[in-house]
Design a protein around this motif. Structure first.
Motif, PDB file in Angstrom:
ATOM      1  N   UNK A 148      -6.300 -52.615  49.118  1.00 27.47           N
ATOM      2  CA  UNK A 148      -5.930 -53.398  50.302  1.00 27.47           C
ATOM      3  C   UNK A 148      -5.450 -52.575  51.494  1.00 27.47           C
ATOM      4  N   UNK A 149      -4.997 -51.324  51.270  1.00 23.81           N
ATOM      5  CA  UNK A 149      -4.313 -50.621  52.360  1.00 23.81           C
ATOM      6  C   UNK A 149      -4.829 -49.219  52.633  1.00 23.81           C
ATOM      7  N   UNK A 150      -5.698 -48.682  51.773  1.00 20.35           N
ATOM      8  CA  UNK A 150      -6.244 -47.345  51.996  1.00 20.35           C
ATOM      9  C   UNK A 150      -7.486 -47.436  52.885  1.00 20.35           C
ATOM     10  N   UNK A 151      -7.518 -46.631  53.931  1.00 20.54           N
ATOM     11  CA  UNK A 151      -8.655 -46.685  54.859  1.00 20.54           C
ATOM     12  C   UNK A 151      -9.959 -46.309  54.168  1.00 20.54           C
ATOM     13  N   UNK A 152      -9.895 -45.353  53.252  1.00 19.74           N
ATOM     14  CA  UNK A 152     -11.098 -44.890  52.553  1.00 19.74           C
ATOM     15  C   UNK A 152     -11.221 -45.448  51.143  1.00 19.74           C
ATOM     16  N   UNK A 153     -10.091 -45.907  50.582  1.00 17.24           N
ATOM     17  CA  UNK A 153      -9.987 -46.320  49.171  1.00 17.24           C
ATOM     18  C   UNK A 153     -10.224 -45.158  48.223  1.00 17.24           C
ATOM     19  N   UNK A 154     -10.086 -43.935  48.728  1.00 14.76           N
ATOM     20  CA  UNK A 154     -10.241 -42.725  47.908  1.00 14.76           C
ATOM     21  C   UNK A 154      -8.968 -41.892  48.067  1.00 14.76           C
ATOM     22  N   UNK A 155      -7.957 -42.135  47.239  1.00 15.25           N
ATOM     23  CA  UNK A 155      -6.686 -41.428  47.388  1.00 15.25           C
ATOM     24  C   UNK A 155      -6.755 -39.993  46.875  1.00 15.25           C
ATOM     25  N   UNK A 156      -5.774 -39.204  47.281  1.00 16.03           N
ATOM     26  CA  UNK A 156      -5.694 -37.829  46.807  1.00 16.03           C
ATOM     27  C   UNK A 156      -5.580 -36.819  47.925  1.00 16.03           C
ATOM     28  N   UNK A 157      -6.104 -37.179  49.118  1.00 12.82           N
ATOM     29  CA  UNK A 157      -5.910 -36.343  50.292  1.00 12.82           C
ATOM     30  C   UNK A 157      -4.583 -36.772  50.912  1.00 12.82           C
ATOM     31  N   UNK A 158      -3.543 -35.968  50.712  1.00 12.00           N
ATOM     32  CA  UNK A 158      -2.184 -36.409  51.032  1.00 12.00           C
ATOM     33  C   UNK A 158      -1.999 -36.701  52.514  1.00 12.00           C
ATOM     34  N   UNK A 159      -2.700 -36.002  53.381  1.00 10.56           N
ATOM     35  CA  UNK A 159      -2.591 -36.272  54.812  1.00 10.56           C
ATOM     36  C   UNK A 159      -3.150 -37.657  55.141  1.00 10.56           C
ATOM     37  N   UNK A 160      -4.310 -37.998  54.557  1.00  9.99           N
ATOM     38  CA  UNK A 160      -4.891 -39.322  54.793  1.00  9.99           C
ATOM     39  C   UNK A 160      -4.070 -40.410  54.134  1.00  9.99           C
TER      40      UNK A 160
END
Length: 430
Positions: free
Chosen positions: A134-146
């Motif tokens: 619902x809240x991740x712009x890419x829905x691919x977490x792990x890049x801490x800056x993004x």
């Protein structure tokens, strides 16, 4: 005069840290035991309120985002607001890897801060399913800056949602584990955006390098067997669950997550059944693997990447996910990094190297900011399992007098210890 100065210095040290270093009474010496067992109840912060004024709230961060049927229940980004009736500072709290705002550690911090007179907003980790969907712009977490940009976005929207209902004097920020590392990046971003102008930031047991800490946790599974195979792991994990059977039934079949697995080990520990070092390390690695597995599956489906679920395969709400989760549980975070996160990131930034991505997910990438920002303090432990000796030296060097480093506690084992909570509250209050 010299005696007066010495007394004043001692008073400042005791007042800010809550206790002289020599009197630190957290008793668990083994970092593996500490990480799982945590703090005995008699040594926890004992000023928690019995009742907290709070609400569960939701945000439509991306209103037009289509939601896969398999995640039909993820309609909004959820968070909690605990509020005072009078003007007070507002603290944002960021959860650790895979954790939601309702994790036991988050609830404890919510109560402690609210009881001390603060407004509190608790946010799930960007690696949690609800955040990814619902809240991740890419829905691919792990890049801490993004991920930190995503956090800042929901923090801004949450503030817009509640600002007419509470009176806020100033803004503070904290987080633990991965949430602590993200808090540093969020604080730096706020220096540019100036929505909150955070006055104080407290980082609790951060990882220095997401990649290095993930490798440490992934490798803990090898403590079970150096030649670990999926079949060996399955047998080991089934044996652990068999021992937890009574506890599982007593807790009315809870979700197999961080809170249940650690609570089960705590129950055995209280009964005098101390697990071996191999089993302790294996369980810590398992908890991390389960958290990262949920993250990987969610990201794979949302991005239609094809790592776990075949590309363009549409999962319906009633489809069985058992086989997919069996596969996901055999994928390490480093597998995810190498086979998903890095290729995905490189497709959006063709010149990106793997080394640059690893560096970009490390506190070392923002070292000048951390070194020169007096509003940020650090809390960690000498024996934190997710830090290498080089990581610990880095933190000591960068934060200097702003570092509160306890002699023991493992990774977050002393988070709820009375001295630690007292230090955090005192830092934010004074």
């Amino acid at each position: 005069m010299k005696r007066l100065v010495l007394v004043l210095i001692c008073a400042v040290i005791v007042g800010f840290s809550g206790t002289p270093a020599a009197a630190y009474d957290y008793k668990v010496d083994d970092p593996y035991v500490a990480t799982i067992v945590g703090t005995p109840e008699v040594l926890e912060w004992d000023k928690l309120p019995k009742k907290v004024d709070y609400e569960l709230l939701g945000l439509k961060v991306f209103p037009d985002r289509p939601m896969p049927d398999v995640f039909w229940y993820q309609r909004e980004f959820l968070y909690t607001l605990s509020y005072q009736k009078q003007a007070a500072p507002l603290i944002f709290v960021i959860a650790g890897t895979g954790s939601s705002f309702y994790a036991s550690s988050m609830v404890f911090l919510q109560k402690a801060f609210w009881g001390a007179g603060f407004h509190v907003i608790c946010l799930s980790s960007p690696t949690h399913m609800n955040f990814i969907t619902t809240a991740s712009a890419t829905s691919v977490p792990g890049n801490i800056a993004e991920d930190s940009q995503d956090l800042y976005r929901v923090m801004t929207k949450a503030w817009e949602q509640v600002k007419d209902r509470i009176k806020v004097s100033e803004f503070y920020l904290t987080g633990y584990s991965l949430g602590a590392s993200q808090a540093a990046f969020v604080s730096k971003l706020d220096e540019e955006k100036r929505v909150f102008n955070f006055k104080k930031v407290c980082m609790v047991n951060p990882s220095v390098s997401l990649y290095t800490s993930a490798k440490i946790l992934d490798d803990m599974l090898l403590e079970i067997d150096p030649n670990l195979t999926p079949e060996i792991f399955d047998r080991w994990f089934d044996a652990r669950l068999a021992r937890f059977g009574e506890i599982y039934r007593m807790m009315k079949e809870p979700q197999l997550d961080h809170d249940f697995l650690y609570n089960a080990y705590r129950t055995l520990y209280k009964k005098g059944q101390t697990p071996s070092r191999e089993n302790l390390a294996g369980m810590i690695g398992t908890v991390f693997r389960l958290a990262s597995s949920n993250m990987i599956f969610t990201a794979d489906v949302m991005a239609n990447y094809g790592l776990i679920v075949p590309k363009n395969r549409v999962l319906e709400s009633a489809d069985s996910l058992t086989d997919y989760f069996k596969v996901t549980n055999r994928v390490s975070f480093l597998d995810y990094f190498n086979e998903f996160l890095y290729p995905y990131s490189r497709s959006r930034n063709p010149g990106l190297t793997k080394e640059a991505l690893i560096e970009g997910t490390s506190l070392r990438s923002i070292e000048p900011y951390l070194r020169n920002s007096p509003k940020i303090v650090l809390m960690t432990n000498e024996d934190d399992l997710i830090l290498t000796p080089a990581d610990l030296s880095f933190l000591k060097d960068v934060f200097g007098a702003r570092a509160k480093i306890y002699p023991r506690g493992g990774h977050l084992g002393n988070l709820t210890f009375r001295d630690n909570i007292g230090y955090m509250i005192n830092f934010f209050q004074n």
